[in-house]
Design an enzyme around this catalytic site. Structure first.
Site, short mmCIF file in Angstrom:
data_model
loop_
_atom_site.label_atom_id
_atom_site.label_comp_id
_atom_site.label_asym_id
_atom_site.label_seq_id
_atom_site.Cartn_x
_atom_site.Cartn_y
_atom_site.Cartn_z
N HIS B 70 -0.24 -0.50 -2.24
CA HIS B 70 -1.20 0.37 -1.54
C HIS B 70 -2.50 0.48 -2.33
O HIS B 70 -2.50 0.39 -3.57
CB HIS B 70 -0.60 1.75 -1.26
CG HIS B 70 -0.22 2.56 -2.46
ND1 HIS B 70 -1.13 3.30 -3.17
CD2 HIS B 70 0.98 2.75 -3.07
CE1 HIS B 70 -0.51 3.91 -4.17
NE2 HIS B 70 0.77 3.59 -4.13
N ASP B 72 -4.74 3.14 -2.00
CA ASP B 72 -5.25 4.50 -2.20
C ASP B 72 -4.68 5.14 -3.45
O ASP B 72 -3.71 4.64 -4.05
CB ASP B 72 -4.94 5.37 -0.97
CG ASP B 72 -3.44 5.54 -0.73
OD1 ASP B 72 -2.68 4.55 -0.92
OD2 ASP B 72 -3.02 6.64 -0.35
N ASP B 96 -0.58 3.62 -10.73
CA ASP B 96 -0.14 3.81 -9.33
C ASP B 96 -1.30 3.57 -8.39
O ASP B 96 -1.94 4.50 -7.95
CB ASP B 96 0.44 5.21 -9.20
CG ASP B 96 1.04 5.49 -7.84
OD1 ASP B 96 1.30 4.53 -7.09
OD2 ASP B 96 1.23 6.66 -7.51
N GLU B 126 -0.90 5.59 1.31
CA GLU B 126 0.51 5.76 0.93
C GLU B 126 0.76 7.14 0.32
O GLU B 126 1.87 7.64 0.37
CB GLU B 126 0.92 4.67 -0.08
CG GLU B 126 2.42 4.59 -0.35
CD GLU B 126 2.90 5.46 -1.52
OE1 GLU B 126 4.12 5.63 -1.66
OE2 GLU B 126 2.06 5.99 -2.28
N GLU B 127 -0.32 7.74 -0.23
CA GLU B 127 -0.14 8.98 -1.01
C GLU B 127 -0.17 10.24 -0.17
O GLU B 127 -0.13 11.35 -0.71
CB GLU B 127 -1.23 9.07 -2.09
CG GLU B 127 -1.21 7.95 -3.12
CD GLU B 127 -0.01 8.02 -4.06
OE1 GLU B 127 0.86 8.88 -3.87
OE2 GLU B 127 0.05 7.19 -4.98
N GLU B 155 5.04 -1.26 -6.79
CA GLU B 155 4.96 0.10 -7.35
C GLU B 155 5.41 0.05 -8.81
O GLU B 155 6.26 -0.76 -9.20
CB GLU B 155 5.90 1.04 -6.58
CG GLU B 155 5.45 1.41 -5.19
CD GLU B 155 4.52 2.64 -5.18
OE1 GLU B 155 4.21 3.19 -6.26
OE2 GLU B 155 4.10 3.03 -4.07
N HIS B 329 0.23 9.99 -10.89
CA HIS B 329 -0.23 11.32 -10.44
C HIS B 329 -0.53 12.24 -11.62
O HIS B 329 -0.69 13.44 -11.42
CB HIS B 329 0.77 12.00 -9.52
CG HIS B 329 1.12 11.19 -8.30
ND1 HIS B 329 1.78 11.70 -7.22
CD2 HIS B 329 0.88 9.89 -7.98
CE1 HIS B 329 1.95 10.75 -6.31
NE2 HIS B 329 1.42 9.65 -6.76
#
Lengths: 353, 353
Positions: B70, B72, B96, B126-127, B155, B329
């Protein structure tokens, strides 16, 4: 300026008061009207503090009685203006507590030579945080103005005497843990799960029901809020249960806190709000005389009311007012017309020569 | 327009990707750059859907592999632009998962004649809530574009293979009671107290740890939110505990819900969110061949990832990407440079003749 007619009957006067909107912090208009109406009577000495009005007779009587009521209401909820169906007055403040205020104003106007000296208090901001309470402010700034042998707070009590009041204490019980992603929850420690034992103890709680001056009180211990959680995929690291303890007036605030700390032993407790109860004081001569005049058996007051402020000043005080307190703060608030007339008659008979 | 240089090394390319801010719902700039960069390569057929880019070889190979990542990131947290300390790349998205994206882009550019046909997917959103997920949308609108024998989701997995993923289900458990003033609490029924038993069961929960294809999964059952309360003086009539169940991939969503309904027997349960797990599928030939090429022992994936979307399409899929997911994150997000280079080398070796 809206004006009040104190020569009219007590029911009409209640409607006049109800129709002056006076949500807490917006009591100027009603306080102005009350002040102007009472100023017409030479037998009264007026004092105003903010939007709180005090009117006193000064006849050198051996006994002095306070009659008190608050002028504010909770927010309007499409329940104004007032309506009279012949049996009930309907509308915001009819029950809590402009019918009581109307009784106070009628007696203030009519009783030029009462058998006891009288202090009439119409005060602001009872329905919001205690710091704004007009009676509390007056007790702090002008305690002499409130000096008396007995006080009657005209909060709704079904036109009967409710004596004393229970205290209230709010505590926060905080459980803590450690955050982790919920997909690897064993890396953390769940604070919400730990609150389960707090709730279990609350569920098992058995209320104390002490008898004081012949009245049976009834305590209560309830979670009023619970809050915890960080995100939908995170093991939470904090949970707070807010508990409200209503304690009978044979317990002081210190004793109430001690009970809570023992009850929730092992947990982190913070007292966030507290107010003492008030002993019924029915053994005092002034209270006894009033009870005899009213007739009927008194009841205990479970909710906290401003009678506790008089207790702090050493003045025995009771609740005695028209209306069912269960209708207070309800959209369909109402008061029985017969209650208003009964309260006025009882007090007039007791205070007139 | 910001441009990407696919002829540079994979670490520099990671930094170029990181330095294009691409918080979820703001992926246009990065998707434009990815599309423009891939358009230069004649061996790729490009398709764009929203801000999701698909690039495919079409060499008629007997096997096809998807490589997906992903574009984003979660919101910026004073952690841009990127920084290189010689051992780690630091900054939002380094782990990530723009280092994984860089590997995908390098392979897409360089492997003009891979030994398997390749489908490269760089997708949006995706987030955030699943409804926006670019891979999910693509699976719905263009399933043919995703058809393959095996899929690798890049990932972060510490540059090792993490197989399958656990499912996730969120339920709300609602207790109800009856409101009353807390001064007369025996007139009501406290919904928060009733939630105590729900939390007690959660605290007593013992996690299932099934072994699937040689991998030990680890379930989890956690309250992630609790909320109840009306006012500081009201016995509350509702309390909601939100529970997140992470279940091993040998359970379907239907079985997961059945387990929860039995576990919370007697309570009112509503499923608010659910996503199936993904079986590791390590018994499939394509997966086995990949594991052999990578070497080392695979690990189970505990968290839910988009590999489950491939499972739904019947395509075995694994997580294999640079970086430690524990740094995802986080403000101090980072990725080991060696991980990026390792992943690129392993895949290049496996896919090149």
């Amino acid at each position: 300026m809206t004006s009040l007619d104190l020569t009219t009957d007590v029911v009409t006067l209640t409607r006049q008061l109800v129709d002056i909107e006076s949500v807490s912090r917006h009591e100027k208009e009603i306080a102005d009207a009350v002040e102007a109406a009472l100023a017409a009577y030479d037998h009264l000495t007026l004092t105003r503090r903010g939007h709180t009005i005090v009117a006193r007779t000064d006849l050198g009587r051996p006994e002095r009685v306070v009659l008190a009521g608050h002028l504010d209401t909770v927010p309007v909820n499409a329940n104004l203006p007032s309506r009279d169906d012949g049996t009930f007055l309907h509308g915001l403040g009819t029950c809590d507590m402009k019918s009581g205020d109307a009784v106070i104003l009628k007696l203030a106007a009519d009783l030029a030579e009462p058998n006891r000296d009288l202090t009439f208090v119409l005060y602001e901001a009872e329905e919001i945080e205690a710091v704004h309470n007009g009676l509390g402010k007056l007790a702090a700034s002008d305690p002499d103005l409130l000096a008396a042998d007995f006080a009657i707070l005209m909060e709704p009590s079904n036109a009967g005497v409710e004596a004393g009041c229970q205290g209230t204490m709010r505590v926060e019980i905080r459980t803590t843990g450690e955050r982790a992603h919920s997909a690897r929850s064993w890396m953390g420690s769940n604070a919400i799960h730990k609150a389960g034992e707090v709730l279990r103890r609350l569920e098992a709680y058995e209320a104390r029901t002490p008898v004081i001056d012949g009245l049976t009180y009834h305590e209560g211990l309830n979670a009023v809020f619970v809050a915890g959680g960080v995100a939908g995929n995170v093991v939470p690291d904090e949970c707070v249960v807010t508990v409200n303890y209503r304690f009978a007036p044979d317990r002081t605030e210190v004793e109430a806190e001690k009970f809570l700390r023992e009850f929730f032993d092992g947990y982190d407790i913070t007292v966030v709000d507290t107010a003492p109860g008030a002993l019924p004081g029915l053994d005092r001569p002034a209270a006894r005389a009033f009870l005899e005049a009213v007739g009927g058996a008194p009841n205990p007051k479970f909710g906290w009311t401003d009678v506790a402020r008089f207790t702090v000043l050493g003045i025995p005080a009771v609740n005695f007012g028209p209306g069912d307190p269960l209708f207070a703060h309800k959209q369909d608030e109402r008061v029985p017309i017969a209650d208003i007339e009964h309260c006025e008659r009882v007090l007039r008979d007791w205070l007139e020569y």
